[in-house]
Design an enzyme around this catalytic site. Structure first.
Site, short mmCIF file in Angstrom:
data_model
loop_
_atom_site.label_atom_id
_atom_site.label_comp_id
_atom_site.label_asym_id
_atom_site.label_seq_id
_atom_site.Cartn_x
_atom_site.Cartn_y
_atom_site.Cartn_z
N ASP A 10 -28.79 72.53 -2.13
CA ASP A 10 -28.87 71.87 -0.83
C ASP A 10 -27.43 71.73 -0.31
O ASP A 10 -26.49 71.85 -1.08
CB ASP A 10 -29.52 70.49 -1.02
CG ASP A 10 -29.43 69.63 0.21
OD1 ASP A 10 -29.78 70.11 1.29
OD2 ASP A 10 -28.99 68.46 0.08
N ASP A 12 -26.28 69.32 2.84
CA ASP A 12 -25.90 67.99 3.33
C ASP A 12 -26.17 66.93 2.27
O ASP A 12 -27.30 66.77 1.81
CB ASP A 12 -26.66 67.66 4.60
CG ASP A 12 -26.28 68.60 5.72
OD1 ASP A 12 -25.06 68.72 5.97
OD2 ASP A 12 -27.17 69.24 6.31
C1 XBP Z 1 -30.10 67.86 6.18
C2 XBP Z 1 -30.58 67.41 7.45
C3 XBP Z 1 -30.02 67.98 8.65
C4 XBP Z 1 -28.67 67.50 9.09
C5 XBP Z 1 -28.43 67.95 10.49
O1 XBP Z 1 -31.11 67.67 5.19
O2 XBP Z 1 -31.47 66.61 7.55
O3 XBP Z 1 -30.89 67.66 9.67
O4 XBP Z 1 -28.64 66.08 9.09
O5 XBP Z 1 -28.48 69.32 10.61
P1 XBP Z 1 -31.04 68.43 3.79
P2 XBP Z 1 -28.91 70.02 12.00
O6 XBP Z 1 -29.75 68.02 3.16
O7 XBP Z 1 -32.20 67.88 3.02
O8 XBP Z 1 -31.17 69.90 4.04
O9 XBP Z 1 -28.50 69.09 13.11
O10 XBP Z 1 -28.16 71.31 12.04
O11 XBP Z 1 -30.40 70.20 11.99
MG MG Z 2 -29.43 66.87 1.41
#
Ligand code: XBP
Ligand code: MG
Length: 250
Positions: A10, A12
């Protein structure tokens, strides 16, 4: 010992703590540019993270937290424009080097790369954001370290649905029993586990501490370094960092 055919990360919250000082700030800058007085504070943003995907999050905010806002007739286009502006701000923040990788991430990526264990990404975020984070933390070729990158809108349903992990596994021709996934959130664990991945390592952060990680094989505060090994939630300090040897023993 179970062999490992790939590591799937993953982005973020897992590779880097991008949410509070990256995505959140970028959303607020995009709102200000558009003349909107919306301000996503640190605590509110924690609640909004319950919905993955930036466009989905904006719509969720309007529904649940700002129902009085008179949205334009074409809500999808309005949200898409706001989100595109947010992505530009996010990339600018990454270019400033504001968000480092979490401890141990670069070490593990380099270890896997050195011995030829394929790596992939399974994320909800926009592809441009992935490129920007990797280039600014690991160098201009870092995107090529990954055999597959599953990102953003390439699948119909975002996490906690299993779609993005299923997409990556299918592209790599691997079953869930052959890989290890790395996550930071309950939604991410659910997504990976429902895609059939049995070995999930979770490194929670301030926004995700206390979520449901019961389907994970290992929960540690960070991947760690040789001289600063990770801790489990009960305070046990591991004898070394999360490396390939430890992952094979999961
Ligand atoms: C990541 C997210 C994303 C980011 C924003 O979740 O929820 O929405 O916050 O990205 P994970 P975008 O780590 O579970 O993948 O604005 O580009 O959608
Ligand atoms: Mg995440």
């Amino acid at each position: 010992m179970a062999e490992i055919d790939a590591l799937i990360f993953d982005v973020d919250g897992t590779l880097a703590d991008t949410e509070r000082d990256g995505h959140r700030v970028a959303f607020n800058r995009a709102f200000a540019d558009a003349g909107l007085d919306w301000d996503w504070g640190v605590d509110l943003y924690g609640e909004l993270l319950g919905v993955t995907g930036g466009k989905e999050r904006i719509k969720h905010y309007l529904r649940e937290f700002n129902p009085g806002f008179e949205a334009p007739d074409d809500l999808d286009a309005f949200v898409a424009d706001l989100h595109a502006a947010k992505t530009e701000h996010y990339k600018a923040l990454m270019n400033e080097g504001r968000v480092p990788l979490r401890p141990g991430v670069e070490r593990l990526l380099r270890e896997a790369r050195a011995v030829g264990v394929p790596m992939a990404i399974a994320t909800t975020t926009t592809m441009d954001n992935v490129t920007s984070l990797l280039e600014n933390t690991l160098g201009s070729d870092a995107i090529d370290w990954f055999a597959e990158i599953g990102a953003g809108d390439i699948v119909p349903r975002k996490k906690p649905a299993p779609d993005i992990y299923e997409w990556v596994l299918q592209r790599m021709g691997l079953g869930g029993d052959r890989v290890v996934a790395f996550e930071d959130s309950g939604h991410g664990v659910q997504s990976a586990a429902d895609a059939g991945i049995e070995r999930i390592v979770v490194t929670p952060n301030d926004y995700t501490l206390g979520q449901d990680f019961s389907r994970a094989a290992l929960v540690v505060d960070q991947l760690g370094e040789r001289d600063a090994p990770p801790r489990t939630p009960d305070g046990t300090v591991l004898s070394g960092p999360v490396d390939l040897e430890l992952l094979r023993r999961l």
